[in-house]
Design an enzyme around this catalytic site. Sequence first.
Site, short mmCIF file in Angstrom:
data_model
loop_
_atom_site.label_atom_id
_atom_site.label_comp_id
_atom_site.label_asym_id
_atom_site.label_seq_id
_atom_site.Cartn_x
_atom_site.Cartn_y
_atom_site.Cartn_z
CD1 TRP A 89 -24.62 -11.83 0.81
CD2 TRP A 89 -25.06 -13.86 0.56
NE1 TRP A 89 -23.08 -12.44 -0.62
CE2 TRP A 89 -24.59 -12.99 -0.74
CE3 TRP A 89 -25.71 -14.98 -0.24
CZ2 TRP A 89 -23.66 -14.32 -1.93
CZ3 TRP A 89 -25.77 -15.79 -0.99
CH2 TRP A 89 -25.11 -14.88 -1.88
CG ASP A 111 -23.71 -16.56 6.59
OD1 ASP A 111 -22.03 -16.11 5.41
OD2 ASP A 111 -24.44 -16.02 5.03
CE LYS A 161 -18.35 -15.22 -1.17
NZ LYS A 161 -19.63 -15.30 -0.65
C1 LIG Z 1 -20.44 -15.82 -0.49
C2 LIG Z 1 -21.29 -15.72 0.52
C3 LIG Z 1 -22.88 -16.81 0.21
C4 LIG Z 1 -23.11 -17.93 -0.17
O1 LIG Z 1 -21.90 -18.32 0.07
P1 LIG Z 1 -22.50 -19.86 -1.36
O2 LIG Z 1 -21.00 -20.53 -0.90
O3 LIG Z 1 -22.29 -19.58 -2.66
O4 LIG Z 1 -23.28 -21.03 -0.72
C5 LIG Z 1 -23.53 -16.28 1.99
N1 LIG Z 1 -23.54 -15.23 2.56
C6 LIG Z 1 -22.36 -14.76 2.53
C7 LIG Z 1 -21.67 -13.78 3.39
C8 LIG Z 1 -21.79 -14.71 1.21
O5 LIG Z 1 -20.50 -13.64 1.18
#
Ligand SMILES: *Cc1c(COP(=O)(O)O)cnc(C)c1O
Length: 369
Positions: free
Chosen positions: A109, A179, A203
């Site tokens: 990511w 993030d 998540k």
């Molecule tokens: C799932 C995830 C993403 C992507 O998220 P979206 O909402 O599908 O754009 C980005 N960063 C991390 C750490 C993730 O687990």
Amino acid sequence: MGGNLMENRIHNFSAGPAILPVPVLKQAQKDLVALPSLGMSVMEISHRCKAADEIFETTERNLRELLQLPENYKVLFLQGGASLQFSMVPMNVLRGEGRSADYILTGSWGEKAIKEAKKEGTTRVVWTGKESNFVRVPTNEELELSADSTYVHFTSNETIQGVQFASEPESGGAPLVCDASSDILSRPLDVSRYGLIYAGAQKNIGPAGLTLVIIREDLVAKSAENLPTMLSYRVHVENKSLYNTPPVFAIYIMMLVTRWLLEEIGGLEKMGEINRRKAGLLYEVIDASGGFYRGHADPASRSLMNVTWRLPDENLEKQFVSEATKLGLDGLKGHRSVGGIRASIYNAMPLAGVQALAEFMKDFQRKLG
Ligand SMILES: *Cc1c(COP(=O)(O)O)cnc(C)c1O
């Protein structure tokens, strides 16, 4: 219709969209057709009515309490997922004379995040775990931080590799941008170290379609003037996330999730303890397996949210997943880029689910190890 909601539920170890707390789902089900005070479904109301206001305000209040957010941090309910934040962060904060950003890459990511940032301005990779297959996070001594970066970006938990920072990395005085999609609200945070935190909700804190952004006021002030309206943090702050129609139902679910964290779990300190205990059960089985199960992450960088491991060969991994699925342990296949097994054990995964998986792992090894 009817029947016992619990009767039909299996253990969902999927990485995302992922498990939600059962009390949240039950409350949503109970009030789905009509919120008692309202006579309408949350999905049917105007985003500018009083009831919607109360939902947004309560959600924000809960988040502020859970994270101990200082006044100078704004809470935004946006769309486009964490993936849009990969672009929005640099569009807003990196565009401008003399600005640059440091990126710490600990998994897939983070790589996607810097790919977008490069399109907007000067970026530097101050540490990457790529050559060693993303098995760990760096120590602070390993970071080659710039003297003058506008922000330092990191991914607190790399969902695919199962690699997590145990605490915030050093940033040399620059604000941290994080993030936190796959570990937000899983433990306490020292928010004062951050300039911006973003997370796709699906998540750990709600359904897909909602993205949480927590941003410090001085970063809002950096927003470039000529951005498309919907991509400007300043616009969303000025309009309290109501420039256009926000995903009201998803925010309502986040309200219920944050209430569950406050009232049933008892806050992030408690949640963190429970998460450590849950993850510990699986890592114990891995460590006691004599090499039959091989953890992907180095022990000091192990994720409490996504536990990743391999078996001696791919056929055994397939068999592991298929037998687990038959027992109601679902979603254990690792990401295609890493292979192996991944057990995502977010906040909502009960201890009993993790215990069931740990028992299955031991049985499987006894039978085939
Ligand atoms: C799932 C995830 C993403 C992507 O998220 P979206 O909402 O599908 O754009 C980005 N960063 C991390 C750490 C993730 O687990």
